[in-house]
Design a protein around this motif. Structure first.
Motif, PDB file in Angstrom:
ATOM      1  N   TYR A  52      -3.663  -0.904  -0.414  1.00 31.47           N
ATOM      2  CA  TYR A  52      -4.345  -0.771  -1.703  1.00 31.47           C
ATOM      3  C   TYR A  52      -5.777  -1.291  -1.627  1.00 31.47           C
ATOM      4  O   TYR A  52      -6.683  -0.725  -2.229  1.00 31.47           O
ATOM      5  N   HIS A  88      -2.117  -1.580  -8.967  1.00 27.82           N
ATOM      6  CA  HIS A  88      -2.585  -2.355  -7.812  1.00 27.82           C
ATOM      7  C   HIS A  88      -4.109  -2.376  -7.718  1.00 27.82           C
ATOM      8  O   HIS A  88      -4.673  -2.662  -6.672  1.00 27.82           O
ATOM      9  N   LEU A  97      -0.833   3.240  -8.357  1.00 30.87           N
ATOM     10  CA  LEU A  97      -2.148   2.909  -7.792  1.00 30.87           C
ATOM     11  C   LEU A  97      -2.936   2.040  -8.768  1.00 30.87           C
ATOM     12  O   LEU A  97      -3.534   1.024  -8.370  1.00 30.87           O
ATOM     13  N   GLY A 129       0.813  -1.211   0.000  1.00 32.62           N
ATOM     14  CA  GLY A 129       0.000   0.000   0.000  1.00 32.62           C
ATOM     15  C   GLY A 129       0.841   1.253   0.000  1.00 32.62           C
ATOM     16  O   GLY A 129       2.013   1.237  -0.371  1.00 32.62           O
TER      17      GLY A 129
END
Length: 109
Positions: free
Chosen positions: A47, A91, A88, A26
């Motif tokens: 995430y 993921h 981002l 994350g």
């Protein structure tokens, strides 16, 4: 993926400097200011808990507003925003850019 670091500021009563670190689990924001409330000094965002990331502008700088599953929202000024958004997306996070929103408006309006 190796750790990726970004100079960033949390938008909370002005810009609070720090850094965003993205890894396989994350994103973590680590603030530089010790005067911030404890819950804002280190913000962990797996995430799986990030529901949406939206491109914004804050104080004339490129920003990203992140909405978590529980409804919490954080806005960050991010230097290297496009690279951050690509991480981002890789993921599985839903990312909305300004051009995405304009296209949706034109199709619906």
């Amino acid at each position: 993926m190796r750790n990726q670091c970004f100079m960033a500021s949390l938008c909370w009563y002005g810009a609070q400097g720090g850094a965003l670190k993205a890894d396989n689990r994350g994103v973590i924001f680590a603030a530089q200011k010790l005067t911030l409330p404890d819950n804002l000094k280190k913000i962990k965002m797996p995430y799986s808990s990030i529901k949406l990331a939206v491109c914004r502008c804050a104080l004339g700088f490129p920003a990203v507003e992140i909405t978590l599953g529980g409804g919490k929202e954080y806005k960050f000024i991010v230097f290297g925003r496009e690279r951050f958004l690509k991480i981002l997306e890789c993921h599985g996070v839903c990312v909305l850019r300004s051009s995405d929103m304009i296209g949706k408006f034109k199709r619906n309006g």
